[in-house]
Design a protein around this motif. Structure first.
Motif, PDB file in Angstrom:
ATOM      1  N   CYS A 278      51.698   6.805  37.147  1.00  6.10           N
ATOM      2  CA  CYS A 278      52.734   7.072  38.140  1.00  6.10           C
ATOM      3  C   CYS A 278      54.069   6.975  37.419  1.00  6.10           C
ATOM      4  O   CYS A 278      54.260   6.115  36.548  1.00  6.10           O
ATOM      5  N   THR A 279      54.972   7.872  37.761  1.00  7.86           N
ATOM      6  CA  THR A 279      56.246   7.929  37.055  1.00  7.86           C
ATOM      7  C   THR A 279      57.283   8.608  37.931  1.00  7.86           C
ATOM      8  O   THR A 279      56.931   9.434  38.789  1.00  7.86           O
TER       9      THR A 279
ATOM     10  N   TYR B 287      59.872  12.075  34.131  1.00 10.54           N
ATOM     11  CA  TYR B 287      58.762  12.398  33.239  1.00 10.54           C
ATOM     12  C   TYR B 287      57.688  13.280  33.850  1.00 10.54           C
ATOM     13  O   TYR B 287      56.630  13.457  33.247  1.00 10.54           O
ATOM     14  N   GLY B 288      57.932  13.846  35.043  1.00 14.84           N
ATOM     15  CA  GLY B 288      56.930  14.710  35.641  1.00 14.84           C
ATOM     16  C   GLY B 288      56.550  15.871  34.743  1.00 14.84           C
ATOM     17  O   GLY B 288      55.364  16.146  34.511  1.00 14.84           O
TER      18      GLY B 288
ATOM     19  N   GLN C 116      47.633  16.467  35.945  1.00 14.36           N
ATOM     20  CA  GLN C 116      47.769  17.177  37.206  1.00 14.36           C
ATOM     21  C   GLN C 116      48.360  16.238  38.260  1.00 14.36           C
ATOM     22  O   GLN C 116      47.980  15.069  38.343  1.00 14.36           O
ATOM     23  N   GLU C 117      49.267  16.771  39.062  1.00 10.65           N
ATOM     24  CA  GLU C 117      49.852  15.962  40.127  1.00 10.65           C
ATOM     25  C   GLU C 117      48.861  15.813  41.276  1.00 10.65           C
ATOM     26  O   GLU C 117      48.345  16.805  41.794  1.00 10.65           O
TER      27      GLU C 117
ATOM     28  N   GLU D 278      61.454  11.119  43.908  1.00  7.21           N
ATOM     29  CA  GLU D 278      60.010  11.221  44.044  1.00  7.21           C
ATOM     30  C   GLU D 278      59.302  10.475  42.925  1.00  7.21           C
ATOM     31  O   GLU D 278      59.712  10.545  41.762  1.00  7.21           O
ATOM     32  N   ILE D 279      58.246   9.766  43.295  1.00 11.28           N
ATOM     33  CA  ILE D 279      57.338   9.173  42.320  1.00 11.28           C
ATOM     34  C   ILE D 279      56.078  10.024  42.320  1.00 11.28           C
ATOM     35  O   ILE D 279      55.443  10.199  43.364  1.00 11.28           O
ATOM     36  N   THR D 280      55.733  10.567  41.175  1.00 15.71           N
ATOM     37  CA  THR D 280      54.546  11.410  41.097  1.00 15.71           C
ATOM     38  C   THR D 280      53.367  10.620  40.535  1.00 15.71           C
ATOM     39  O   THR D 280      53.513   9.858  39.571  1.00 15.71           O
ATOM     40  N   PHE D 281      52.221  10.787  41.172  1.00 14.01           N
ATOM     41  CA  PHE D 281      50.973  10.165  40.732  1.00 14.01           C
ATOM     42  C   PHE D 281      50.112  11.280  40.149  1.00 14.01           C
ATOM     43  O   PHE D 281      49.803  12.266  40.827  1.00 14.01           O
TER      44      PHE D 281
END
Length: 231
Positions: A188-189, A194-195, A204-205, A219-222
């Motif tokens: 998670c970032t 860093y996406g 992959q998101e 937004e925090i992307t996992f």
């Protein structure tokens, strides 16, 4: 299922050249980390790296990522399979230039819906998942491909361990779940930071959470990446 002997052996190997000087990669378990000479420098490097990145990309720092060495040890969650990778150089053997921590992920915790950085999914029945945590590089080694090197090293270590313990047998967590046939690494970032970095490296998101603050929301992307599989 632990890998036989993994908790008793410190893994040391040659790393890349940094500023034309050799480096060393040391891989430690949680128990080894507790008494490691690297602990003070690890905390310093992680905090400086996170503060610099936040200031540059989000406009402000959230403060120290780690409050103490104990907090770093706790990040490995007492799991004998968790590990931390450390890059240092022989001429400054206790100074950490880069680090990455990996721990197994077993599913949603009690804070999954309230803490924005907590994963809120459960692994598929046939999948072992690992979390990549605290990937950090000292400013002295940034801009030299070190972070990508450490990321690839962590991925390879997870895949190697998974294939070693599943070799020649059905790796079963419980009779009702069936065999584990693949391994993933998850991260998670902050998406603005860093996406794209992780997407370019095959991640992959999976889902997004919103980090909401009065003066700054993002937004925090996992994200996840399958590292290895077995039939």
């Amino acid at each position: 299922m632990a890998i036989e002997g993994v908790a008793n052996v410190t893994k040391i190997q040659d790393g890349p050249l940094i500023n034309d000087k050799p480096s060393t990669i040391t891989t430690l378990t949680e128990q080894q980390l507790k008494t490691s000479k690297f602990l003070p420098s690890l905390v310093k490097t992680i905090n400086i790296a996170y503060q610099g990145s936040e200031q540059k990309h989000l406009g402000e720092s959230q403060g120290d990522r780690l409050k103490s060495a104990d907090e770093l040890v706790l990040a490995l969650r007492g799991d004998p399979e968790s590990f931390i990778i450390i890059l240092s150089q022989p001429h400054a053997p206790e100074e950490v230039l880069s680090t990455a921590t990996c721990r197994r992920y077993f599913g949603r915790g009690p804070d999954a819906d309230t803490f924005p950085w907590a994963c809120n999914h459960d692994p598929a029945a046939d999948t072992e998942e690992w979390e990549l945590k605290l990937l950090a590089t000292s400013p002295a080694a940034q801009g030299k491909g070190v972070a990508s090197y450490m990321l690839a090293l962590a991925e390879r270590e997870v895949a190697t361990r998974f294939l070693a313990k599943t070799h020649g047998q059905a790796y079963e967590v419980a009779q009702e779940t069936g065999p584990i046939t693949k391994v993933k690494i998850i991260i998670c970032t902050p998406k603005p930071l860093y996406g794209n970095y992780y997407a370019k490296r095959g991640y992959q998101e999976d889902y997004i959470k919103i980090r909401e603050k009065p003066d700054m929301s993002y937004e925090i992307t996992f994200m996840s990446k399958t590292l290895a599989s077995r039939s």
